[in-house]
Design a protein around this motif. Sequence first.
Motif, short mmCIF file in Angstrom:
data_model
loop_
_atom_site.label_atom_id
_atom_site.label_comp_id
_atom_site.label_asym_id
_atom_site.label_seq_id
_atom_site.Cartn_x
_atom_site.Cartn_y
_atom_site.Cartn_z
N ASP A 212 13.14 -0.41 -2.81
CA ASP A 212 13.32 -0.17 -1.37
C ASP A 212 12.66 1.14 -0.95
O ASP A 212 12.16 1.25 0.18
N GLU A 215 8.33 0.68 -1.02
CA GLU A 215 7.62 -0.49 -0.49
C GLU A 215 6.21 -0.11 -0.04
O GLU A 215 5.23 -0.85 -0.25
N ARG A 219 2.60 -1.87 -1.12
CA ARG A 219 1.65 -2.41 -0.14
C ARG A 219 0.29 -1.72 -0.27
O ARG A 219 -0.77 -2.35 -0.18
N ARG A 238 0.34 -10.32 3.47
CA ARG A 238 1.26 -11.41 3.09
C ARG A 238 1.54 -11.39 1.59
O ARG A 238 2.67 -11.66 1.14
N SER A 240 1.52 -8.69 -0.34
CA SER A 240 2.44 -7.57 -0.59
C SER A 240 3.87 -7.94 -0.24
O SER A 240 4.82 -7.65 -0.98
N GLU A 241 4.03 -8.61 0.90
CA GLU A 241 5.38 -9.02 1.32
C GLU A 241 5.97 -10.01 0.34
O GLU A 241 7.18 -9.95 0.02
N SER A 242 5.11 -10.91 -0.15
CA SER A 242 5.61 -11.91 -1.11
C SER A 242 6.05 -11.25 -2.42
O SER A 242 7.08 -11.60 -3.00
N ILE A 244 7.07 -8.09 -2.84
CA ILE A 244 8.29 -7.31 -2.60
C ILE A 244 9.49 -8.24 -2.47
O ILE A 244 10.57 -7.99 -3.03
N THR A 245 9.32 -9.31 -1.71
CA THR A 245 10.42 -10.27 -1.53
C THR A 245 10.80 -10.91 -2.85
O THR A 245 11.99 -11.08 -3.16
N GLY A 246 9.80 -11.28 -3.64
CA GLY A 246 10.09 -11.91 -4.93
C GLY A 246 10.83 -10.97 -5.87
O GLY A 246 11.79 -11.35 -6.55
N ARG A 248 12.67 -8.41 -4.97
CA ARG A 248 14.01 -8.17 -4.46
C ARG A 248 14.93 -9.35 -4.77
O ARG A 248 16.09 -9.18 -5.14
N ARG A 249 14.39 -10.59 -4.62
CA ARG A 249 15.19 -11.78 -4.92
C ARG A 249 15.55 -11.81 -6.41
O ARG A 249 16.68 -12.16 -6.78
#
Length: 423
Positions: A212, A215, A219, A238, A240-242, A244-246, A248-249
């Motif tokens: 967190d 981030e 990126r 997109r 980078s977001e994927s 970070i999201t992956g 975090r999940r």
Amino acid sequence: MTSEEPTRPISRFNASEDRGRNMRRTATAMLFLMSGIFVLAHSMEDAHPAWGFVQAFAEAAMVGGLADWFAVTALFRYPMGIPIPHTAIVPRKKDQIGEQLAWFLRDNFLTPAIVARRMQRFDVAGAIGKFLTNPNGDESRMRKGASNLVAMVLENLDDEKLGGTTKTMIANRLRDLDIAPLLGQSMVAAMKEDRHIPIVDGMVRWAANILDSNEDIVRAMVHERANNFMRWLAIDDRLSESIITGLRRLLVQMEGDPHHPLRDQANEGFVRLAFDLQHDAEMRQRVEHFKQDMIENEAVTEWLDGLWQQAREALLRAARDPDRAMEGRFGEALQELGRTLQEDPEIKRAINSFARRATVGAVADYGDSIVRLVSDTVKGWDAKTITDRVENAVSRDLQYIRMNGTLVGGLVGLTIHTIITII
């Protein structure tokens, strides 16, 4: 008088010496009295037959008193300064007396069997527990005296030398400690009770916080590695977001699922680390090098110095004011410990057993040294001093022997004269 001369409270010694001197004067006065009566009775013998009985009594009393005076004097010095054989026994046999006293202590008090038998009667845990639960009881005076002694010793010892010695001792113990197997065994014990799980949870939360907080860094890294085409189509954003999201999940799943494959791998890593700490020579060597570097670190040296100062100050505060030290939560904890020592049979048995083993072991290891200490100490005493001390200690009884010898001798002489007169 040597520096090893035995010491006693002066008032007690002087009182004993005065009583002995008074009894000696009384016994000597009786001897002179019998001599005077003998002279008087001898001069009045023709005046009346009764003076013969008085003369016989006084003559025998005088002989008995002189004989006992010689015997008593011969124990401690030469009678009238004449070196008669087998006299002045105590000063001549001082070294032998010291050896006999030492071996008497060894044979009757300092053998492991005797100490073990006597220790069976002592409830060490109960005594400690009673003291902790009632510090202001009968033992308070002893506790206050011990506290004053501890405070005086701590205040008068060279703080720099003592602190340096203490820190050196702690550092040497740490150097000698093989810490790697100990860490491995601790890890095994912790994992058996699942106490390592909070560590894994903490690592997962730490990774989530790092993600967190960084981030932008992720990126930027993706953006720098993307080509112009990806940047023109904004694919890098997109991507980078994927990522970070992956991530975090994944961390959320690891935190919520105790059987997550990555958590299982972490557990396997702990198991391997615990095994290597105990059995892998290379790992143990690495830990040893790390430990040595830590001990030599200036920060650790300063920490040990502060630790010693805090311990010394705490000891001084407790020694100066033991009642205050027993107050608050610390005092409550000590009182609770005291109650436990008195009421819990298993703890009492364990502590008493330990005290017995420690005492018996100390006697077995150091009994002969104590014997030599007693013997060498007595040998180092000044002969005149120890003779005077022993004589004053038993002087009253010895003078009673002289007085009884005077009276008994007189009665025996009177009896013999009476029998001869009647016959």
